[in-house]
Design an enzyme around this catalytic site. Structure first.
Site, mmCIF file in Angstrom:
data_model
loop_
_atom_site.group_PDB
_atom_site.id
_atom_site.type_symbol
_atom_site.label_atom_id
_atom_site.label_comp_id
_atom_site.label_asym_id
_atom_site.label_seq_id
_atom_site.Cartn_x
_atom_site.Cartn_y
_atom_site.Cartn_z
ATOM 1 N N LYS A 168 0.830 -1.204 0.000
ATOM 2 C CA LYS A 168 0.000 0.000 0.000
ATOM 3 C C LYS A 168 0.862 1.251 0.000
ATOM 4 O O LYS A 168 0.633 2.188 -0.776
ATOM 5 C CB LYS A 168 -0.894 -0.006 1.231
ATOM 6 C CG LYS A 168 -1.523 1.346 1.584
ATOM 7 C CD LYS A 168 -2.193 1.283 2.931
ATOM 8 C CE LYS A 168 -2.760 2.615 3.374
ATOM 9 N NZ LYS A 168 -1.724 3.629 3.675
ATOM 10 N N ASN A 169 1.867 1.287 0.863
ATOM 11 C CA ASN A 169 2.674 2.496 1.002
ATOM 12 C C ASN A 169 3.633 2.705 -0.162
ATOM 13 O O ASN A 169 4.244 3.773 -0.263
ATOM 14 C CB ASN A 169 3.455 2.458 2.317
ATOM 15 C CG ASN A 169 2.543 2.589 3.525
ATOM 16 O OD1 ASN A 169 1.441 3.126 3.433
ATOM 17 N ND2 ASN A 169 2.987 2.082 4.657
ATOM 18 N N CYS A 225 -6.271 8.484 8.554
ATOM 19 C CA CYS A 225 -6.318 8.105 9.963
ATOM 20 C C CYS A 225 -5.917 9.265 10.859
ATOM 21 O O CYS A 225 -4.992 10.021 10.554
ATOM 22 C CB CYS A 225 -5.368 6.926 10.225
ATOM 23 S SG CYS A 225 -5.911 5.377 9.500
ATOM 24 N N ARG A 255 0.235 15.412 11.883
ATOM 25 C CA ARG A 255 1.191 14.978 10.877
ATOM 26 C C ARG A 255 1.358 16.148 9.905
ATOM 27 O O ARG A 255 0.852 16.133 8.791
ATOM 28 C CB ARG A 255 0.683 13.726 10.147
ATOM 29 C CG ARG A 255 0.645 12.508 11.033
ATOM 30 C CD ARG A 255 0.675 11.233 10.221
ATOM 31 N NE ARG A 255 -0.650 10.841 9.807
ATOM 32 C CZ ARG A 255 -0.912 9.716 9.132
ATOM 33 N NH1 ARG A 255 0.069 8.905 8.797
ATOM 34 N NH2 ARG A 255 -2.143 9.404 8.782
ATOM 35 N N ASP A 292 4.111 1.266 11.856
ATOM 36 C CA ASP A 292 2.927 0.557 11.373
ATOM 37 C C ASP A 292 2.822 -0.863 11.916
ATOM 38 O O ASP A 292 1.757 -1.478 11.827
ATOM 39 C CB ASP A 292 2.929 0.514 9.835
ATOM 40 C CG ASP A 292 2.495 1.828 9.225
ATOM 41 O OD1 ASP A 292 2.047 2.716 9.971
ATOM 42 O OD2 ASP A 292 2.603 1.979 7.989
ATOM 43 N N ARG A 336 -8.513 -0.274 4.102
ATOM 44 C CA ARG A 336 -7.642 0.688 3.443
ATOM 45 C C ARG A 336 -6.271 0.081 3.149
ATOM 46 O O ARG A 336 -5.579 0.536 2.225
ATOM 47 C CB ARG A 336 -7.446 1.933 4.316
ATOM 48 C CG ARG A 336 -8.657 2.848 4.421
ATOM 49 C CD ARG A 336 -8.320 4.089 5.246
ATOM 50 N NE ARG A 336 -7.039 4.620 4.835
ATOM 51 C CZ ARG A 336 -6.020 4.823 5.657
ATOM 52 N NH1 ARG A 336 -6.117 4.540 6.943
ATOM 53 N NH2 ARG A 336 -4.885 5.326 5.202
#
Length: 419
Positions: free
Chosen positions: A25-26, A118, A123, A308, A400
């Site tokens: 995903k990242n 999220c 951030r 994570d 997600r």
């Protein structure tokens, strides 16, 4: 009235079997943003995630044709003219800010709302903006929107980052690869996803090299060409499945992984008593009857322990034979799952960035709510071990970042249904 789906889990089954890990995903999200810089592109090993759908929706709004089929996304950008991303699309995912650098590089202007995603505490995107300004982007804020303009062309610059931000590093790379002149990023993020983005852009004709100390060197080119690229496997998903197997006292084989990307995670699992066997692209884990505690886990930028993976590792520690201590150094509010875990009988004390987990003999089923993506994965991890039934609500967070999470766990023997 729309009723959101939930996971229903009967705990107690030992996980056993083999699964293949999906694309990261990242990694895929900045790559999808980068497709704006070339005429056509096909991205392989693309996971079927709601964040990927959100990225494709953004591409579509900008005028790009983005089609997902069989694990690949094909994009065509000849009709891209729009440079604005509306608030509703930006709020679908936090990583939407990654489109900023790519849109500016493509259109010479970008207008985007502040991103969603999220809620993990502040951030700030200050590093994104200050870095783009060094590339000669003029930025103003207008009623919750960022308006970015370039007079002429983007120009390369030497950028020293105060913190190795992954997103800011990616945004600079996307903007600078077609800028005039050279760009150097000092104190850049060193995550595997950074290497993957560089690999993708280089496949399209960019000139990006990364030094041994992580410094990123970019020689601007006039234009990128069409290409195909396959993204790396998801190291966070891999770590999560390992935690799921470990907490149940099971055994698992993960295929299609890059073991080196989990060098900070595997020793912690071995500390808990798990046996790890690593081959070229597989990881085998066998867990003991009762886990030992992971004495101290500090989240750090790569190659340190990933933030994570902190949440599912905390779930595992809830039933270890002893006390584990977590220190969260990346995000301020990444312990929201702790309160939900205590509803299942966990003993967790949180003070600021430190969480102390005292292992208990057993957890019990409960109705719990996902607070964020990785926190949701932690609740599923704990529910697999808990006595009785658990109900996991707000699983849209989980979807997600995990493709077919419930189906894969079922293949491994978990008693989980989604309805």
């Amino acid at each position: 009235m729309c009723v959101m789906a939930r996971y229903y889990i009967e705990g107690g089954a030992r996980l056993h079997g083999e699964i293949k890990i999906h694309g990261a995903k990242n990694a895929v999200l900045p790559v999808l943003a980068g497709t704006l810089l070339m005429d056509e592109c096909t991205i392989h090993n693309c996971p079927a995630l709601t964040d990927v759908t959100a990225a494709c929706n953004i591409l579509g709004h900008l005028g790009c044709k983005a089609q997902y089929s069989g694990g690949s996304v094909t994009t065509k950008t000849e009709n891209v003219q729009n440079f604005e991303i509306p608030d509703d699309l930006m709020r679908e995912m936090r990583s939407s800010v990654l489109f900023l650098g790519a849109i500016v590089a493509r259109c010479g202007r970008a207008r985007v709302s502040l991103p969603g995603g999220c809620e993990l505490g502040p951030r700030p995107i200050d590093m994104h903006l200050s870095s783009l300004q060094k590339l000669r982007v003029e930025i103003s804020e207008d009623h919750g929107y960022l308006d970015c303009r370039v007079n002429g062309k983007l120009r390369g610059a030497v950028i020293s980052m105060p913190f190795p931000s992954v997103g800011a590093t990616e945004n600079i790379m996307l903007a600078a690869c077609t800028a005039e002149g050279d760009t150097v990023i000092h104190n850049a993020a060193r995550e595997p996803e950074i290497q993957d983005l560089a690999g993708f852009l280089n496949a399209a004709g960019a000139k990006i090299t990364i030094g041994e100390n992580g410094t990123v060197y970019i020689k601007g080119v006039e234009k990128l060409r069409s290409t195909q690229y396959s993204v790396i496997p998801d190291r966070i998903a891999a770590a999560t499945y390992l935690c799921c197997a470990a907490i149940t006292g099971g055994s698992i084989v993960l295929h299609g992984v890059i073991p080196g990307h989990l060098n900070a995670v595997l020793p912690i699992l071995e500390e808990t008593g798990c046996t790890i066997r690593v081959k070229y692209d597989t990881i085998e884990l066998t867990a003991p009857e009762r886990l030992k505690p992971a004495r101290m886990i500090r989240t750090m930028p790569y190659p340190g322990f990933p933030t994570d993976s902190q949440s599912p590792m905390m779930a595992l520690s809830c039933v270890a034979d002893g006390t584990s201590v977590f220190v969260e150094n990346i995000f301020e509010s990444r312990y929201k799952h702790a309160a939900e875990l205590t509803r299942m009988g966990a003993k967790i004390k949180v003070e600021g960035r430190v969480a102390v987990v005292e292992g208990v003999e057993s957890l019990h089923g409960a109705t719990v709510f996902c607070t964020d993506l990785r926190g949701g994965a932690a609740l599923v991890t704990a529910a697999l071990k808990a006595n009785g039934k658990s109900e996991i609500a707000q699983i849209s967070h989980i979807e997600r970042g995990y493709q077919d999470f419930d189906k894969n766990l079922s293949l491994l023997g978990a008693m989980i249904v989604k309805r």
